[in-house]
Scaffold this motif. Structure first.
Motif, PDB file in Angstrom:
ATOM      1  N   ASN A   3      -2.582  -2.392  -3.544  1.00 34.21           N
ATOM      2  CA  ASN A   3      -2.006  -1.053  -3.483  1.00 34.21           C
ATOM      3  C   ASN A   3      -3.120  -0.013  -3.532  1.00 34.21           C
ATOM      4  N   ASP A  42       0.891  11.468  -0.801  1.00 30.53           N
ATOM      5  CA  ASP A  42       2.236  11.664  -1.335  1.00 30.53           C
ATOM      6  C   ASP A  42       2.512  10.478  -2.252  1.00 30.53           C
ATOM      7  N   LYS A  43       2.151  10.607  -3.521  1.00 28.61           N
ATOM      8  CA  LYS A  43       2.261   9.481  -4.454  1.00 28.61           C
ATOM      9  C   LYS A  43       3.700   9.142  -4.801  1.00 28.61           C
ATOM     10  N   GLU A  44       4.582  10.126  -4.687  1.00 34.81           N
ATOM     11  CA  GLU A  44       5.995   9.846  -4.985  1.00 34.81           C
ATOM     12  C   GLU A  44       6.598   8.886  -3.979  1.00 34.81           C
ATOM     13  N   ASN A  45       6.198   9.050  -2.710  1.00 31.42           N
ATOM     14  CA  ASN A  45       6.751   8.197  -1.650  1.00 31.42           C
ATOM     15  C   ASN A  45       5.763   7.140  -1.171  1.00 31.42           C
ATOM     16  N   ASN A  46       4.621   7.046  -1.872  1.00 34.59           N
ATOM     17  CA  ASN A  46       3.600   6.052  -1.509  1.00 34.59           C
ATOM     18  C   ASN A  46       3.147   6.174  -0.051  1.00 34.59           C
ATOM     19  N   LEU A  47       2.909   7.421   0.366  1.00 35.50           N
ATOM     20  CA  LEU A  47       2.458   7.684   1.726  1.00 35.50           C
ATOM     21  C   LEU A  47       1.143   8.447   1.718  1.00 35.50           C
ATOM     22  N   THR A  49      -1.692  10.663   4.391  1.00 34.61           N
ATOM     23  CA  THR A  49      -1.965  11.299   5.684  1.00 34.61           C
ATOM     24  C   THR A  49      -3.460  11.275   5.939  1.00 34.61           C
ATOM     25  N   THR A  56       2.121   9.302   9.225  1.00 36.47           N
ATOM     26  CA  THR A  56       1.704   8.963   7.864  1.00 36.47           C
ATOM     27  C   THR A  56       1.763   7.446   7.696  1.00 36.47           C
ATOM     28  N   PRO A  58       1.895   3.969   4.814  1.00 37.47           N
ATOM     29  CA  PRO A  58       2.092   3.488   3.437  1.00 37.47           C
ATOM     30  C   PRO A  58       0.733   3.183   2.813  1.00 37.47           C
TER      31      PRO A  58
END
Length: 397
Positions: A3, A42-47, A49, A56, A58
């Motif tokens: 991850n 975007d740590k909330e959605n694990n994305l 850019t 975007t 993962p």
């Protein structure tokens, strides 16, 4: 696959895509290297850019770049160099790091305040990935750059010549010669300032305050085109010794002015000249009228300036524009063809200037207008295209 949180990537880090993911999107990318800057997380959605990439990804698709001379071979070290003292019209020294030189080699001769080379410190700390170097030594973060392979995108054949080959250029010391030409009225005179700023007009057909250089052209249209080119962001960039600060601000000199390469495509010359004439009209009109709101004046001016920058940029990087699916020169020529009054024929807009600009913006605001759609598409790339152009121009100075 690990991850991304285990690597603790941050904005600005240099990373790469997993091979299978890179293979799927590589044909849509502007450049061939599997090297990217992290643009946003975007740590909330694990994305995540990546810069210059529309989609975007993962976290699991993003990998660190190993310090091994292979995965990181297209990274170079580009620190900011202290300024030099230069005489009024002396040659301004420029400092351009060799972007083909491997950054780890350059770091052998780069030292911290204690006199320790960053290369030896990286070895001692056993840093295995590029982003670890960026985190461990924040001072290096912005100085590690990706060497994009750009030269193939530049079309040198679009250069009509150096500025000195298109007319006679004089310094303000040649006042007698300049006065003689002004009295004869046989030449089109371009007044040029050496101080360059992102917002100011540095090449004008009329003297307004201080003038440092004067250029004489026998051809009306070429004189207008030269002003079109010099006043563009690319024209200014080419006259500056460097652009490291990211600010279009500085001073040029006589030598740089004379050797300025002027990009020109005959097919699109008339439409570019027409745009400069409309800009000239709008600048003068704004000073005379109070009936138009300042926000409207500014919006029209900014659009014209942005359009001019885009036209010149496409002349320099036509293949890059084509690969990005952006066509500005073609669609501006089409808009120019729709005008019921030719600005070139009236010169400086004349009494028709406001009518022409009103009709132009009526067309631009129509649904599905091709020029507007392409200008909007270009906005996604504009900053990066300008940075790429700056890099290419810096290497060629």
């Amino acid at each position: 696959m690990m991850n991304i949180n285990q690597y603790n990537f941050l904005k600005g880090d240099i990373v790469k895509l997993a091979d299978e993911r890179f293979d799927k999107i590589s044909k849509h990318l502007l450049f061939p290297q599997n090297l990217f800057y992290v643009e946003d997380l975007d740590k909330e959605n694990n994305l995540i850019t990546l810069r210059n990439v529309e989609e975007t990804f993962p976290f699991a698709d993003i990998l660190p770049v190993a310090v091994n001379g292979e995965d990181d071979k297209d990274i170079y070290y580009d620190p900011i160099v202290a300024a030099s003292v230069v005489g009024l019209d002396g040659e301004i020294p420029t400092y351009h790091r060799d972007s083909s030189k491997y950054y780890m080699e350059s770091l052998r001769k780069s030292y911290n305040a204690k006199g320790e080379s960053y290369y030896s410190l990286i070895q001692t700390k056993q840093l295995n990935y590029v982003h670890e170097i960026q985190h461990c030594f924040p001072i290096l973060k912005g100085d590690l750059k990706i060497h994009y392979h750009l030269r193939g995108y530049v079309n040198q054949s679009n250069i009509i010549g150096k500025l000195c080959e298109l007319g006679n250029i004089y310094t303000d010391k040649n006042k007698d010669k300049i006065n003689e030409f002004e009295e004869q009225g046989e030449h089109n005179i371009i007044y040029i300032r050496r101080s360059i700023d992102e917002k100011n007009i540095i090449a004008s057909s009329e003297i307004d305050g201080k003038c440092d250089y004067v250029m004489m052209c026998k051809d009306d249209n070429m004189a207008t085109y030269i002003r079109f080119f010099i006043n563009s962001s690319i024209g200014k960039l080419l006259l500056l010794p460097d652009f490291k600060s990211g600010k279009m601000k500085g001073k040029t000199n006589f030598s740089q002015l004379k050797k300025l390469p002027v990009y020109y495509i005959h097919t699109y010359a008339d439409s570019c000249i027409a745009l400069q004439i409309l800009i000239d009209f709008w600048v003068v009109y704004n000073k005379k009228t109070t009936s138009i709101d300042d926000s409207v004046k500014s919006a029209v001016c900014n659009y014209f300036y942005s359009l001019r920058d885009s036209l010149v940029l496409e002349m320099i990087l036509p293949d890059l524009f084509e690969k990005s699916g952006v066509r500005i020169l073609k669609h501006w020529k089409e808009e120019f063809g729709k005008l019921t009054v030719n600005p070139i024929a009236t010169q400086n807009g004349g009494e028709y200037g406001l009518t022409v600009i009103t009709a132009l913006f009526d067309s631009l605001m129509a649904s599905g207008n091709e020029l507007m759609e392409n200008m909007n598409r270009l906005r996604l790339y504009m900053n990066d295209f300008m940075n790429f152009a700056n890099k290419i121009m810096s290497e060629s100075k």
